[in-house]
Design a protein around this motif. Structure first.
Motif, PDB file in Angstrom:
ATOM      1  N   ILE A  75       0.854  -1.187   0.000  1.00 37.79           N
ATOM      2  CA  ILE A  75       0.000   0.000   0.000  1.00 37.79           C
ATOM      3  C   ILE A  75       0.889   1.235   0.000  1.00 37.79           C
ATOM      4  O   ILE A  75       1.814   1.347   0.808  1.00 37.79           O
ATOM      5  CB  ILE A  75      -0.941   0.021   1.219  1.00 37.79           C
ATOM      6  CG1 ILE A  75      -1.810  -1.231   1.239  1.00 37.79           C
ATOM      7  CG2 ILE A  75      -1.802   1.284   1.201  1.00 37.79           C
ATOM      8  CD1 ILE A  75      -2.657  -1.378   2.490  1.00 37.79           C
ATOM      9  N   PHE A  76       0.599   2.143  -0.910  1.00 40.47           N
ATOM     10  CA  PHE A  76       1.305   3.418  -0.982  1.00 40.47           C
ATOM     11  C   PHE A  76       0.438   4.483  -0.320  1.00 40.47           C
ATOM     12  O   PHE A  76      -0.741   4.629  -0.652  1.00 40.47           O
ATOM     13  CB  PHE A  76       1.575   3.802  -2.446  1.00 40.47           C
ATOM     14  CG  PHE A  76       2.593   2.923  -3.108  1.00 40.47           C
ATOM     15  CD1 PHE A  76       3.930   3.285  -3.128  1.00 40.47           C
ATOM     16  CD2 PHE A  76       2.222   1.731  -3.704  1.00 40.47           C
ATOM     17  CE1 PHE A  76       4.877   2.465  -3.726  1.00 40.47           C
ATOM     18  CE2 PHE A  76       3.155   0.910  -4.308  1.00 40.47           C
ATOM     19  CZ  PHE A  76       4.488   1.282  -4.323  1.00 40.47           C
ATOM     20  N   TRP A  77       1.047   5.196   0.630  1.00 41.77           N
ATOM     21  CA  TRP A  77       0.377   6.258   1.383  1.00 41.77           C
ATOM     22  C   TRP A  77       1.107   7.570   1.127  1.00 41.77           C
ATOM     23  O   TRP A  77       2.337   7.590   1.113  1.00 41.77           O
ATOM     24  CB  TRP A  77       0.415   5.985   2.884  1.00 41.77           C
ATOM     25  CG  TRP A  77      -0.156   4.671   3.301  1.00 41.77           C
ATOM     26  CD1 TRP A  77       0.501   3.478   3.421  1.00 41.77           C
ATOM     27  CD2 TRP A  77      -1.506   4.405   3.678  1.00 41.77           C
ATOM     28  NE1 TRP A  77      -0.355   2.500   3.846  1.00 41.77           N
ATOM     29  CE2 TRP A  77      -1.599   3.039   4.022  1.00 41.77           C
ATOM     30  CE3 TRP A  77      -2.655   5.193   3.785  1.00 41.77           C
ATOM     31  CZ2 TRP A  77      -2.779   2.447   4.439  1.00 41.77           C
ATOM     32  CZ3 TRP A  77      -3.828   4.596   4.204  1.00 41.77           C
ATOM     33  CH2 TRP A  77      -3.893   3.244   4.522  1.00 41.77           C
ATOM     34  N   LEU A  78       0.351   8.650   0.968  1.00 37.41           N
ATOM     35  CA  LEU A  78       1.003   9.950   0.887  1.00 37.41           C
ATOM     36  C   LEU A  78       1.540  10.310   2.263  1.00 37.41           C
ATOM     37  O   LEU A  78       0.837  10.168   3.267  1.00 37.41           O
ATOM     38  CB  LEU A  78       0.021  11.028   0.407  1.00 37.41           C
ATOM     39  CG  LEU A  78      -0.388  10.961  -1.058  1.00 37.41           C
ATOM     40  CD1 LEU A  78      -1.311  12.119  -1.390  1.00 37.41           C
ATOM     41  CD2 LEU A  78       0.822  10.965  -1.982  1.00 37.41           C
ATOM     42  N   PHE A  79       2.772  10.767   2.313  1.00 33.71           N
ATOM     43  CA  PHE A  79       3.414  11.101   3.580  1.00 33.71           C
ATOM     44  C   PHE A  79       2.820  12.367   4.190  1.00 33.71           C
ATOM     45  O   PHE A  79       2.809  12.534   5.400  1.00 33.71           O
ATOM     46  CB  PHE A  79       4.925  11.235   3.377  1.00 33.71           C
ATOM     47  CG  PHE A  79       5.700  11.311   4.646  1.00 33.71           C
ATOM     48  CD1 PHE A  79       5.601  10.316   5.606  1.00 33.71           C
ATOM     49  CD2 PHE A  79       6.538  12.380   4.894  1.00 33.71           C
ATOM     50  CE1 PHE A  79       6.330  10.373   6.788  1.00 33.71           C
ATOM     51  CE2 PHE A  79       7.277  12.449   6.069  1.00 33.71           C
ATOM     52  CZ  PHE A  79       7.167  11.446   7.016  1.00 33.71           C
ATOM     53  N   GLY A  80       2.315  13.250   3.349  1.00 32.73           N
ATOM     54  CA  GLY A  80       1.622  14.447   3.834  1.00 32.73           C
ATOM     55  C   GLY A  80       2.474  15.313   4.737  1.00 32.73           C
ATOM     56  O   GLY A  80       3.580  15.709   4.382  1.00 32.73           O
ATOM     57  N   GLU A  81       1.972  15.567   5.931  1.00 29.54           N
ATOM     58  CA  GLU A  81       2.646  16.455   6.880  1.00 29.54           C
ATOM     59  C   GLU A  81       3.660  15.710   7.743  1.00 29.54           C
ATOM     60  O   GLU A  81       4.158  16.251   8.719  1.00 29.54           O
ATOM     61  CB  GLU A  81       1.610  17.148   7.764  1.00 29.54           C
ATOM     62  CG  GLU A  81       0.669  18.040   6.982  1.00 29.54           C
ATOM     63  CD  GLU A  81      -0.469  18.575   7.836  1.00 29.54           C
ATOM     64  OE1 GLU A  81      -0.459  18.382   9.074  1.00 29.54           O
ATOM     65  OE2 GLU A  81      -1.371  19.186   7.251  1.00 29.54           O
ATOM     66  N   GLY A  82       3.931  14.467   7.434  1.00 28.09           N
ATOM     67  CA  GLY A  82       4.934  13.709   8.164  1.00 28.09           C
ATOM     68  C   GLY A  82       4.354  12.885   9.296  1.00 28.09           C
ATOM     69  O   GLY A  82       3.140  12.745   9.431  1.00 28.09           O
ATOM     70  N   TYR A  83       5.255  12.331  10.087  1.00 26.70           N
ATOM     71  CA  TYR A  83       4.843  11.504  11.218  1.00 26.70           C
ATOM     72  C   TYR A  83       4.229  12.366  12.311  1.00 26.70           C
ATOM     73  O   TYR A  83       4.657  13.500  12.540  1.00 26.70           O
ATOM     74  CB  TYR A  83       6.039  10.742  11.796  1.00 26.70           C
ATOM     75  CG  TYR A  83       6.559   9.643  10.912  1.00 26.70           C
ATOM     76  CD1 TYR A  83       5.833   8.475  10.727  1.00 26.70           C
ATOM     77  CD2 TYR A  83       7.784   9.761  10.267  1.00 26.70           C
ATOM     78  CE1 TYR A  83       6.317   7.453   9.920  1.00 26.70           C
ATOM     79  CE2 TYR A  83       8.273   8.742   9.461  1.00 26.70           C
ATOM     80  CZ  TYR A  83       7.530   7.593   9.294  1.00 26.70           C
ATOM     81  OH  TYR A  83       8.014   6.590   8.506  1.00 26.70           O
ATOM     82  N   LYS A  84       3.234  11.784  12.993  1.00 25.94           N
ATOM     83  CA  LYS A  84       2.530  12.465  14.075  1.00 25.94           C
ATOM     84  C   LYS A  84       2.276  11.480  15.195  1.00 25.94           C
ATOM     85  O   LYS A  84       2.423  10.271  15.019  1.00 25.94           O
ATOM     86  CB  LYS A  84       1.178  12.986  13.567  1.00 25.94           C
ATOM     87  CG  LYS A  84       1.274  13.945  12.404  1.00 25.94           C
ATOM     88  CD  LYS A  84      -0.093  14.324  11.913  1.00 25.94           C
ATOM     89  CE  LYS A  84       0.016  15.332  10.778  1.00 25.94           C
ATOM     90  NZ  LYS A  84      -1.291  15.767  10.333  1.00 25.94           N
ATOM     91  N   LYS A  85       1.841  12.000  16.333  1.00 22.10           N
ATOM     92  CA  LYS A  85       1.396  11.140  17.421  1.00 22.10           C
ATOM     93  C   LYS A  85       0.041  10.552  17.048  1.00 22.10           C
ATOM     94  O   LYS A  85      -0.697  11.119  16.241  1.00 22.10           O
ATOM     95  CB  LYS A  85       1.247  11.934  18.718  1.00 22.10           C
ATOM     96  CG  LYS A  85       2.554  12.340  19.341  1.00 22.10           C
ATOM     97  CD  LYS A  85       2.303  13.043  20.668  1.00 22.10           C
ATOM     98  CE  LYS A  85       3.615  13.406  21.341  1.00 22.10           C
ATOM     99  NZ  LYS A  85       3.394  14.029  22.648  1.00 22.10           N
ATOM    100  N   THR A  86      -0.296   9.437  17.663  1.00 25.61           N
ATOM    101  CA  THR A  86      -1.601   8.837  17.415  1.00 25.61           C
ATOM    102  C   THR A  86      -2.710   9.785  17.866  1.00 25.61           C
ATOM    103  O   THR A  86      -2.546  10.536  18.827  1.00 25.61           O
ATOM    104  CB  THR A  86      -1.752   7.474  18.121  1.00 25.61           C
ATOM    105  OG1 THR A  86      -3.009   6.927  17.760  1.00 25.61           O
ATOM    106  CG2 THR A  86      -1.662   7.605  19.634  1.00 25.61           C
ATOM    107  N   ASP A  87      -3.800   9.746  17.148  1.00 23.16           N
ATOM    108  CA  ASP A  87      -4.975  10.492  17.599  1.00 23.16           C
ATOM    109  C   ASP A  87      -5.948   9.532  18.283  1.00 23.16           C
ATOM    110  O   ASP A  87      -7.030   9.914  18.679  1.00 23.16           O
ATOM    111  CB  ASP A  87      -5.643  11.228  16.442  1.00 23.16           C
ATOM    112  CG  ASP A  87      -6.179  10.303  15.360  1.00 23.16           C
ATOM    113  OD1 ASP A  87      -5.995   9.070  15.462  1.00 23.16           O
ATOM    114  OD2 ASP A  87      -6.785  10.804  14.395  1.00 23.16           O
ATOM    115  N   GLY A  88      -5.545   8.263  18.387  1.00 22.59           N
ATOM    116  CA  GLY A  88      -6.367   7.262  19.049  1.00 22.59           C
ATOM    117  C   GLY A  88      -7.550   6.807  18.228  1.00 22.59           C
ATOM    118  O   GLY A  88      -8.383   6.039  18.683  1.00 22.59           O
ATOM    119  N   TYR A  89      -7.607   7.273  16.983  1.00 25.01           N
ATOM    120  CA  TYR A  89      -8.796   6.967  16.192  1.00 25.01           C
ATOM    121  C   TYR A  89      -8.460   6.608  14.749  1.00 25.01           C
ATOM    122  O   TYR A  89      -8.610   5.480  14.341  1.00 25.01           O
ATOM    123  CB  TYR A  89      -9.775   8.150  16.252  1.00 25.01           C
ATOM    124  CG  TYR A  89     -10.990   7.974  15.391  1.00 25.01           C
ATOM    125  CD1 TYR A  89     -11.913   6.977  15.661  1.00 25.01           C
ATOM    126  CD2 TYR A  89     -11.198   8.787  14.292  1.00 25.01           C
ATOM    127  CE1 TYR A  89     -13.030   6.798  14.855  1.00 25.01           C
ATOM    128  CE2 TYR A  89     -12.314   8.624  13.492  1.00 25.01           C
ATOM    129  CZ  TYR A  89     -13.223   7.631  13.779  1.00 25.01           C
ATOM    130  OH  TYR A  89     -14.318   7.458  12.986  1.00 25.01           O
TER     131      TYR A  89
END
Length: 153
Positions: free
Chosen positions: A86-100
């Motif tokens: 699966i190819f995902w756009l990296f977008g704004e980069g790595y982030k913390k989980t939002d839990g959702y």
């Protein structure tokens, strides 16, 4: 009146040329592979500047699958040939989980190991269906050397 028509046509022509130039620039940018995350035969690849069109995405895979195999040793099919990439756009980069709704990678031992889900392309292979390319408007496969859209049942 004629001068106004000439100005309108010139402006329209300039606008079309700028839009075509922008489209060409978008189409010719090299894909940037930011990271590869593996979980057995399931691979997530984070990318920037991925092709826009369905045909462009599939053609990019066909042109680069050998390079991905050589550089990242992917795909890693199971004994029966099954794999999913699966190819995902990296977008704004790595982030913390939002839990959702973020996709998080357990192979990263940090709190900042998630991305916003923006799936752009996937390839799956199984012995029953063969190789399937999934894009936003459906599924495709290669038949007789041509890219063919699968009909929904």
């Amino acid at each position: 009146m004629r001068t106004k028509n000439k100005k309108t046509i010139a402006l329209l022509t300039l606008t079309i040329c700028v839009l075509l130039g922008y489209w060409l620039w978008l189409s010719l940018r090299p894909v940037d592979i930011v990271a590869v995350h593996e979980d057995g035969s399931n691979i997530d690849i984070l990318v920037k500047d991925f092709p826009i069109t369905n045909k462009g995405k599939i053609n990019w895979w066909l042109e680069n699958k050998d390079i991905l195999k050589e550089k990242y040793n992917i795909p890693k099919p199971e004994q029966d040939g099954y794999f999913v990439i699966i190819f995902w756009l990296f977008g704004e980069g790595y982030k913390k989980t939002d839990g959702y709704d973020r996709l998080c990678f357990d192979d990263m031992k940090t709190e900042i190991n998630c991305i916003d889900k923006n799936r752009v392309f996937s390839i799956s292979n199984s012995k029953n269906r063969g190789t399937i390319f999934t894009v936003s408007d459906g599924e495709y496969h290669i038949k007789d050397g041509k890219i063919v859209k699968l009909k929904r049942e």
